[in-house]
Design an enzyme around this catalytic site. Structure first.
Site, PDB file in Angstrom:
ATOM      1  N   ARG A  45       0.870  -1.185   0.000  1.00  0.00           N
ATOM      2  CA  ARG A  45       0.000   0.000   0.000  1.00  0.00           C
ATOM      3  C   ARG A  45       0.901   1.228   0.000  1.00  0.00           C
ATOM      4  O   ARG A  45       2.129   1.115   0.085  1.00  0.00           O
ATOM      5  CB  ARG A  45      -1.041  -0.016   1.139  1.00  0.00           C
ATOM      6  CG  ARG A  45      -0.674  -0.700   2.412  1.00  0.00           C
ATOM      7  CD  ARG A  45       0.403  -0.044   3.202  1.00  0.00           C
ATOM      8  NE  ARG A  45       0.240   1.368   3.354  1.00  0.00           N
ATOM      9  CZ  ARG A  45       1.212   2.235   3.592  1.00  0.00           C
ATOM     10  NH1 ARG A  45       2.470   1.816   3.701  1.00  0.00           N
ATOM     11  NH2 ARG A  45       1.002   3.522   3.712  1.00  0.00           N
ATOM     12  N   GLY A  46       0.269   2.413  -0.111  1.00  0.00           N
ATOM     13  CA  GLY A  46       1.050   3.640  -0.268  1.00  0.00           C
ATOM     14  C   GLY A  46       1.095   3.972  -1.752  1.00  0.00           C
ATOM     15  O   GLY A  46       1.369   3.081  -2.575  1.00  0.00           O
ATOM     16  N   ALA A  47       0.856   5.245  -2.087  1.00  0.00           N
ATOM     17  CA  ALA A  47       0.644   5.631  -3.490  1.00  0.00           C
ATOM     18  C   ALA A  47       1.782   5.209  -4.429  1.00  0.00           C
ATOM     19  O   ALA A  47       1.543   4.507  -5.419  1.00  0.00           O
ATOM     20  CB  ALA A  47       0.378   7.131  -3.557  1.00  0.00           C
ATOM     21  N   ARG A  88      -7.378   0.059  -6.913  1.00  0.00           N
ATOM     22  CA  ARG A  88      -7.650   1.101  -5.912  1.00  0.00           C
ATOM     23  C   ARG A  88      -7.827   2.428  -6.661  1.00  0.00           C
ATOM     24  O   ARG A  88      -7.041   2.734  -7.553  1.00  0.00           O
ATOM     25  CB  ARG A  88      -6.495   1.204  -4.893  1.00  0.00           C
ATOM     26  CG  ARG A  88      -6.350  -0.057  -4.039  1.00  0.00           C
ATOM     27  CD  ARG A  88      -5.446   0.162  -2.839  1.00  0.00           C
ATOM     28  NE  ARG A  88      -6.067   1.003  -1.831  1.00  0.00           N
ATOM     29  CZ  ARG A  88      -5.412   1.492  -0.769  1.00  0.00           C
ATOM     30  NH1 ARG A  88      -4.118   1.235  -0.603  1.00  0.00           N
ATOM     31  NH2 ARG A  88      -6.028   2.240   0.123  1.00  0.00           N
ATOM     32  N   ASP A 234      -1.823  11.086  -1.877  1.00  0.00           N
ATOM     33  CA  ASP A 234      -2.222  10.093  -2.876  1.00  0.00           C
ATOM     34  C   ASP A 234      -2.578  10.734  -4.211  1.00  0.00           C
ATOM     35  O   ASP A 234      -2.514  10.090  -5.257  1.00  0.00           O
ATOM     36  CB  ASP A 234      -3.400   9.267  -2.360  1.00  0.00           C
ATOM     37  CG  ASP A 234      -2.923   8.337  -1.256  1.00  0.00           C
ATOM     38  OD1 ASP A 234      -2.804   8.806  -0.104  1.00  0.00           O
ATOM     39  OD2 ASP A 234      -2.614   7.171  -1.558  1.00  0.00           O
ATOM     40  N   ASN A 244      -5.127  12.503   0.986  1.00  0.00           N
ATOM     41  CA  ASN A 244      -4.236  11.600   1.730  1.00  0.00           C
ATOM     42  C   ASN A 244      -5.113  10.804   2.695  1.00  0.00           C
ATOM     43  O   ASN A 244      -6.341  10.972   2.734  1.00  0.00           O
ATOM     44  CB  ASN A 244      -3.136  12.395   2.461  1.00  0.00           C
ATOM     45  CG  ASN A 244      -2.032  11.500   3.005  1.00  0.00           C
ATOM     46  OD1 ASN A 244      -1.502  10.664   2.276  1.00  0.00           O
ATOM     47  ND2 ASN A 244      -1.690  11.645   4.269  1.00  0.00           N
ATOM     48  N   LYS A 245      -4.500   9.957   3.470  1.00  0.00           N
ATOM     49  CA  LYS A 245      -5.217   9.068   4.377  1.00  0.00           C
ATOM     50  C   LYS A 245      -6.271   9.797   5.214  1.00  0.00           C
ATOM     51  O   LYS A 245      -6.036  10.908   5.680  1.00  0.00           O
ATOM     52  CB  LYS A 245      -4.177   8.383   5.274  1.00  0.00           C
ATOM     53  CG  LYS A 245      -4.694   7.421   6.293  1.00  0.00           C
ATOM     54  CD  LYS A 245      -5.597   6.347   5.703  1.00  0.00           C
ATOM     55  CE  LYS A 245      -4.995   5.583   4.528  1.00  0.00           C
ATOM     56  NZ  LYS A 245      -5.994   4.812   3.744  1.00  0.00           N
TER      57      LYS A 245
HETATM   58  O1  MRU Z   1      -4.435   3.207   2.202  1.00  0.00           O
HETATM   59  P1  MRU Z   1      -2.951   3.404   2.091  1.00  0.00           P
HETATM   60  O2  MRU Z   1      -2.187   2.782   3.208  1.00  0.00           O
HETATM   61  O3  MRU Z   1      -2.448   3.012   0.723  1.00  0.00           O
HETATM   62  O4  MRU Z   1      -2.758   4.982   2.223  1.00  0.00           O
HETATM   63  C1  MRU Z   1      -1.465   5.507   2.148  1.00  0.00           C
HETATM   64  C2  MRU Z   1      -1.401   6.968   2.348  1.00  0.00           C
HETATM   65  O5  MRU Z   1      -2.402   7.631   2.526  1.00  0.00           O
HETATM   66  C3  MRU Z   1      -0.051   7.606   2.220  1.00  0.00           C
HETATM   67  O6  MRU Z   1       0.062   8.707   3.082  1.00  0.00           O
HETATM   68  C4  MRU Z   1       0.135   8.092   0.786  1.00  0.00           C
HETATM   69  O7  MRU Z   1      -0.103   7.048  -0.107  1.00  0.00           O
HETATM   70  C5  MRU Z   1       1.477   8.651   0.534  1.00  0.00           C
HETATM   71  S1  MRU Z   1       2.701   7.386   0.456  1.00  0.00           S
HETATM   72  C6  MRU Z   1       4.200   8.070   0.081  1.00  0.00           C
END
Ligand code: MRU
Length: 344
Positions: A45-47, A88, A234, A244-245
């Site tokens: 996970r993470g963008a 996603r 994201d 973002n989250k």
């Molecule tokens: O749902 P996730 O864990 O994929 O969400 C991740 C985030 O919101 C991060 O802050 C974002 O992707 C930036 S990662 C460099």
């Protein structure tokens, strides 16, 4: 040393982030459907990391493909790309990486060459991402002074990227510059990326980290214990609004109320000039079980209404600066992200 994701010629390997911090287990996928599932189910996970995973998944599908007629191969690979695009919806890095892979497929004149080019491109996206994060770190570290306490939210670290991280990359870079930095990591309900992943990777790097529940953030800000907030993103719209989250928006309001700088660190691949403002960013809705259960233990009455939006949008007005590998936009509410492109 751990890794987020790796191309292994006949497999895509990744650390199963769902198991952290208790177990460090690597999954080795030899089928591209499983890589798509790994993105959907948050193994990775993470963008930026999901963009890399999609690129490697597409390369894997190509390598394993047995078709010998170019047009049929291209049609099948276009379908594979669409499958990854369904995993996603919010992080634009996913679509950016898929589009790089699609260009190679569309321009192909030979199946074998196309397969090799797709593998090379996936590896390149991965390696570039690490270099980009180091540049983001270098650009952003100037905002951090020796002795500062930095609050972060969710995980924008090595495990959300090809390595090093964006928001955590800025912190890592400041420390490499000899500054003493303390981190406050918010746990990040409901999926606990802050507690499970950020705390884990900072602890591994011996970076002084204090884990707090999300609802403690205002308390520590009011006490004067937080000097700035740094988060990842994201998708950043043309006007500077940043998705973002879920909960990041709340943190930005708290930071504003306490006159604490709020920084967003992200690669250019997170910028979406086609989206004018945050209102049109699609927000992923995830399973209500992520709210109703913690590690398999039910914490809410059966049948209660529950909502679980996975992201929110922080308006540009609440952002002190957007830090990228290309440069920095201070006070993006005034200009949007356009200044980043005029220096290209
Ligand atoms: O749902 P996730 O864990 O994929 O969400 C991740 C985030 O919101 C991060 O802050 C974002 O992707 C930036 S990662 C460099």
């Amino acid at each position: 040393m751990y890794y987020t994701i790796k191309w292994d010629d006949t497999a895509v390997s990744m650390l199963d982030q769902r198991m952290l911090p208790v177990q460090e287990i690597y999954r080795h996928y030899t089928n591209y459907h499983d890589v798509a599932d790994a993105i959907r189910s948050m193994v990775v996970r993470g963008a930026p990391a999901i963009g890399i995973a999609a690129a490697m998944g597409i390369a894997l599908a190509a390598v394993k493909n047995k078709l010998s007629v170019l047009d049929e191969f291209k049609t099948e690979m276009a379908r594979v790309c669409d499958e990854f695009a369904q995993t996603r919806p919010t992080a634009v890095n996913l679509f950016w990486a898929i589009s790089r892979m699609k260009t190679i497929i569309e321009e192909a004149t030979d199946i074998q060459h196309c397969k090799e080019a797709l593998v090379d491109e996936a590896k390149k996206i991965h390696h570039e991402d690490i270099a980009i994060n180091k540049k983001i770190g270098e650009n952003g570290q100037k905002f951090l002074e020796d002795g500062m306490a930095v609050m972060t939210y969710c995980n924008a670290g090595a495990l959300a990227t090809g390595g090093y991280g964006t928001a955590l990359g800025v912190i890592r870079s400041a420390i490499e510059h000899g500054k003493k930095i303390k981190v406050y990591a918010c746990e990040t309900r409901p999926y606990l990326q802050g507690a499970r992943i950020t705390a884990w990777e900072l602890f591994k790097d011996s970076i002084e980290t204090t884990l707090i529940c999300d609802n403690m953030a205002g308390y520590f800000m009011k006490k004067g214990e937080i000097n700035c907030v740094i988060v990842g993103a994201d998708r950043i719209a043309a006007n500077g609004d940043a998705a973002n989250k879920i909960g990041t928006y709340t943190m930005s309001l708290l930071a504003k109320a306490h006159a604490i700088p709020f920084y967003v660190a992200a690669p250019l691949s997170t910028l979406d000039t086609n989206t004018l403002n945050g209102d049109s960013i699609i927000i992923e809705e995830r399973s209500i079980d992520e709210v109703a259960y913690i590690q398999g233990v039910q914490i809410a009455p059966e049948g209660i209404f529950i909502k679980n939006p996975a992201f929110d949008v922080t308006p540009a007005d609440n952002i002190t600066a957007i830090i990228t590998e290309q440069g920095i936009v201070e006070h993006p509410a005034a200009t949007g992200i356009a200044p980043l492109f005029s220096v290209r």
